[in-house]
Every structure is written in C-alpha cells, then in structure tokens.
Design an enzyme around this catalytic site. Sequence first.
Site, PDB file in Angstrom:
ATOM      1  N   ASP A 172     -15.353   6.885  13.396  1.00  0.00           N
ATOM      2  CA  ASP A 172     -16.167   6.098  12.229  1.00  0.00           C
ATOM      3  C   ASP A 172     -17.338   6.735  11.991  1.00  0.00           C
ATOM      4  OD1 ASP A 172     -17.310   4.557  10.561  1.00  0.00           O
ATOM      5  OD2 ASP A 172     -16.408   2.731  11.115  1.00  0.00           O
ATOM      6  N   ALA A 232      -3.768  -0.591   6.295  1.00  0.00           N
ATOM      7  CA  ALA A 232      -4.999  -0.468   5.597  1.00  0.00           C
ATOM      8  C   ALA A 232      -4.677  -0.191   3.976  1.00  0.00           C
ATOM      9  CB  ALA A 232      -6.010   0.610   6.011  1.00  0.00           C
ATOM     10  N   ARG A 233      -4.603   0.923   3.873  1.00  0.00           N
ATOM     11  CA  ARG A 233      -4.246   1.268   2.170  1.00  0.00           C
ATOM     12  C   ARG A 233      -3.149   2.418   2.275  1.00  0.00           C
ATOM     13  NH1 ARG A 233      -5.221  -2.881   0.858  1.00  0.00           N
ATOM     14  NH2 ARG A 233      -6.649  -3.468  -0.507  1.00  0.00           N
ATOM     15  N   ASP A 257       2.310  -1.112   6.394  1.00  0.00           N
ATOM     16  CA  ASP A 257       2.326  -2.410   5.695  1.00  0.00           C
ATOM     17  C   ASP A 257       2.136  -1.925   4.251  1.00  0.00           C
ATOM     18  OD1 ASP A 257       2.491  -5.332   5.435  1.00  0.00           O
ATOM     19  OD2 ASP A 257       0.353  -5.068   5.488  1.00  0.00           O
ATOM     20  N   GLU A 262       3.286   0.497  -4.623  1.00  0.00           N
ATOM     21  CA  GLU A 262       3.846  -1.043  -4.160  1.00  0.00           C
ATOM     22  C   GLU A 262       4.327  -1.841  -5.531  1.00  0.00           C
ATOM     23  OE1 GLU A 262       0.581  -2.843  -1.965  1.00  0.00           O
ATOM     24  OE2 GLU A 262       0.783  -0.993  -0.456  1.00  0.00           O
ATOM     25  N   HIS A 280       3.076  -5.221   2.440  1.00  0.00           N
ATOM     26  CA  HIS A 280       1.801  -5.445   2.210  1.00  0.00           C
ATOM     27  C   HIS A 280       1.528  -7.043   2.800  1.00  0.00           C
ATOM     28  CE1 HIS A 280      -2.272  -4.396   0.102  1.00  0.00           C
ATOM     29  NE2 HIS A 280      -2.335  -5.051   1.028  1.00  0.00           N
ATOM     30  N   ALA A 283      -2.813  -9.568   4.870  1.00  0.00           N
ATOM     31  CA  ALA A 283      -3.532 -10.718   4.756  1.00  0.00           C
ATOM     32  C   ALA A 283      -2.661 -11.984   4.505  1.00  0.00           C
ATOM     33  CB  ALA A 283      -4.338 -10.642   3.445  1.00  0.00           C
TER      34      ALA A 283
HETATM   35  C1  3PG Z   1      -6.912  -6.917   1.350  1.00  0.00           C
HETATM   36  O1  3PG Z   1      -7.556  -5.904   0.872  1.00  0.00           O
HETATM   37  O2  3PG Z   1      -7.660  -8.183   1.305  1.00  0.00           O
HETATM   38  C2  3PG Z   1      -5.537  -6.995   1.799  1.00  0.00           C
HETATM   39  O3  3PG Z   1      -4.910  -5.632   1.497  1.00  0.00           O
HETATM   40  C3  3PG Z   1      -4.816  -8.067   1.127  1.00  0.00           C
HETATM   41  O4  3PG Z   1      -4.476  -7.786  -0.173  1.00  0.00           O
HETATM   42  P1  3PG Z   1      -3.582  -8.900  -0.923  1.00  0.00           P
HETATM   43  O5  3PG Z   1      -4.917  -9.924  -1.548  1.00  0.00           O
HETATM   44  O6  3PG Z   1      -3.169  -8.257  -2.387  1.00  0.00           O
HETATM   45  O7  3PG Z   1      -2.493  -9.427  -0.294  1.00  0.00           O
END
Ligand code: 3PG
Length: 541
Positions: A172, A232-233, A257, A262, A280, A283
């Site tokens: 990082d 992450a992305r 994930d 997507e 995904h 969160a």
């Molecule tokens: C984020 O960036 O907060 C996470 O990837 C979650 O994304 P989401 O709100 O589409 O679930």
Amino acid sequence: MMLNVLVTDNLATTGLDILQQVDNIHVEVLPTLPTAELQQQIGKYHAIIIRSATQLSAEILQHAKKLELIIRAGIGVDNIDQQAATQLGILVANTPHSNSTTTAEHTFSLISALSRKIVAACTSLKQQQWEKKKFLGLELRGKILGLIGMGNIGSIVARIATGYQMNIVTYDPFISTQHAQSLGVTKVTLDELLESADIVSLHCPRTEKTQHIIDAQALQKMKPSALLINCARGGLVNEEDLLRALREESIAGAALDVFVKEPPGDHPLLALDNVIATPHLGASTKEAQESVSRDACQLLLEFAKYRIVNSALNLPIKLKGESLAKSAYFSLAEKLGSMQGQLVNGVPHRIVVECYGEETSDITELVELIVAKSILRNIFSEGNINYVNVPMFAKQRDIDLVSSHLDASNDELAKTYRNLIRVRFFCKTHQDQISEQIIAGTVIGLNHLRILQFNQYLLDFRPAGSVIMMLNEDKPGVVGQVGTLLAQENINIACLSVNLPKNEKHALAFYSLATQPQQNILKQILEIKPIQACYLLHFTA
Ligand code: 3PG
C-alpha cells in the site's frame, strides 16, 4: 428550501425513516432506475443516494441540473464519474466505515471456504459422498497473507488474520511503515507480496492505477499453491488472465465476490472447480445495510443544515469534524462575498481572505472557499459555482485565491471585536489598473452578523434583506431627503447607519429597508444633489 432527494438502489429503511420526519427533505425511493429513465428524472433532484447498481456517468450528470450532492451508501465510488461531478460543482460523499467490518468478515469467510474446500465438500456431502481425502485443506496458521491495500477493510482483515496467527504483508503506497507496524503488518513491494504470499487478498479501490493490478504477469509471480481473493472490485483482476492461470493451475484457486460485469452470467470462471464465488455479498449483512443507510441519511441531514458535508471526497480542502458548528462564520463569509460580488468594479483578479481570532483559526480555508464561491456566483451566471469546483473555476479565469489566519492583536478592528473576517477583492479596471475593495465583518454573540468596514470607512450594519448603500457629500439634510423619498414610495427604513471618518468629505450610509424597493429607486435617489453614488444590495438569509 425543500431538498428533493432521489434514492435509487435498495437502501435499508433505518436511515430513510429518520428522513421522513424532516420537514424540508422530500425523499423519493425508486430502486434501481434504468439509465434512460434516470437521465429523464435526475434533473428534479438536489441530492441522490445510490449503491453500486446505479451508474452516474458524465452523460447522466449533464442532466442533473439541480444536483448538489451524490451520496454513495457504501464504499466504492467507481460507478460515479467524480471528475464530471467536480466540474459541475456536485459534492460526492460515501460512507467509508459503515460496511467495512462486514466486508472484511466476508473476505475471511471466502479465505476459510477456499482454503478448506468447503463449497465442494458441502456439495459432495449433499450428494451422499464421504470424500475426506479429496478435501484435504490448508491450515492458515503461519501462512503469509498478502493484503493489497491497507485502508479500513484491509486493516480489519489484518486484525482477523492476526487471530489466526498468520504473517501479514501489505502493498500500500499510501501508508507509512510505522502505521503498518502498529497493525502488525510488514510493508513490502507488490512483487515481494506476490512472490511470498500464500493468500493474496485485494482491498484497494478500482482506479486507473489499480485496474488489472492482477494480470498475467502478476499471476506468474504468485506461488503455484497460492490463493487469490477479490472482495474489492471487478476490474482489479484481469479475468481472462485469471482464467488462464487457474486452468493451467499456475495458482491453486480463487475466491471472487466481484466481477467486471455484474451479474457475470455464465462467465467461464464460474465453471472452474478451483473457483468459489458469491454475488457481490461483501456488504450484505443486516447490520451493514442498516449502518450504511443510517450513515448515508446522516450525511444528507448534515447537507440540509450546512450545504456541505465533512467527508466529501471531492472537497478541495480537509475539514475537521467540529468545523461545521461554526456556521455563523460561514454566513458571514457568504455575506462578505455577496457584498463584494454585488459591488464588483472590473474583472476579478485576486481574492484575499484574512481571518482574525480564535474562532476562525481552523476554518480559514473553508471561509476562503465560501467567500470565493459567493463573490463569483454574484458575478458569473454560468454553471453551479460551489465549494467543490470554485478553485477550478477561479483557476480557469486566472483569479488567485489566497487566505491566511492572522494575529488579531496586530489589527485595530480585529482587536476590538476579537474575531474578524476581512476580504480584499482585487479587480482589473478597464484601464488595466488593479483596484482593491476591502470589506470586513464580524460575528457578535452567537450569530449576529455585522459589516464593520468598507475601504477606509468603519461601519456597523446588519447584512440582511435589501440595503441601499450611498455615498454623499457630508451636508445636513441628506438623510431627511432620502427618508422623504422612500416614504413617498411607501418604503420603511428598518435601520440606518451613517458613517463619516475624520478628514473625509463624504459620508457612507447604509439604509436597511423593511420593504424591497424597485431598482428605479436608485435613479430617484441620485437626483438628490449631494448624493454621488448609490447601490441597492440584497442579502439573502
Ligand atoms: C461497497 O463498495 O460499499 C461494497 O462493494 C458494497 O456495494 P453494494 O452497496 O452495491 O452492496
């Protein structure tokens, strides 16, 4: 003013319930609008709350004529064209802490599931197989975990990994060696991380720099036994290269994930035995969704009150948490800028803001932005000049913005009032000379604003409503004549301040009016002989 807010994408009701009780906020929840429809609708709203499903491209934002704030309820902002938003003066804010723990926990779920082959073992067992040998796993204790990115989520993953007695390394460029050490993590180069880690996990945003940070070359550097985790992305990993590496078993497995597209449909990665994947879900816990919703709506409440949000990602300055409580000084800055802008006398060249006294010591830069925004908004009608884009706007027009915090004991006026903001506005005149106009003011008590200086004149008037400012030869009877004229027009004077410095032949007077006059009143006033100049100023609340 009523704040119209669009919530597109699913948002837990925790925060929305709070907004329903606020009078000046009107919320419409329309998850998730197709692009064409969003483009049609977005022009009506002052703020928008989104998650990752809504794409706010430059093209869509061009239609967002009233939009002042984009709130990403969550962390990733790669679905927002931030450059376009900044240019248009739209604040962009996210809720960086509300779902970090949940995402870090999901990362560890994937690490555990992949290293112990849980998904395949579960499927096999449900097919009534008992294949203990086939699902021999990997013990995490003593293994090297390589974290690419050590922000909120990376740090929590590191903390969890410490409990597993893993050795943690990180790449990082933005954290210091000391900070890494304090987290029990060793800072290394990307190559060192790729070559040494048993598990590589991504925790950085997707930007131009990090796009395809894991490509064929990076994958080649990893151990054949290594596992790759991406919570992450999509786009951080080149999916074609990963597919090849997994097919050729040049790495042992991957847990994903997130995907470039997507949902990923029938992506060939999903067909591989050495890949596990989730849609995904980083969160997706009840707790995180509620917390994201609460934090996003809290940002909106802050914006409704102050027209700025502390944590905006594209503010040109860093704000301290408590700064917004000093809103009386922001109103003063707004009024000083407005008065300067209304009395502009040439082409803006330089704006110098001097702040005196303790109260303004930590908000000087913000006061500079407010003053500049307010001056330039009064002069230029194009665009939405705002905290966000005012430095850019000024730079494009060769206008210097300068601010400083000065010692009040060295300034007579500041010494008397303890706190003072003075704005020196330099303009180029038609003769290419530089003229300077000085206006200063203070806050008395909690929130009583006063203008105290105009050039060489010391004054005392309240910048509110309609005010006629006039310069006249100092002769008895002028006030009477102006009063009579205003009375004939049925205009009440609410307050009057006449100022005559020693050795000055001209008095400067401010008539605060109880009724808003017509612009032609100025023409009539100028017919009163001793009056040399006269301006009608408006100060909005
Ligand atoms: C984020 O960036 O907060 C996470 O990837 C979650 O994304 P989401 O709100 O589409 O679930």
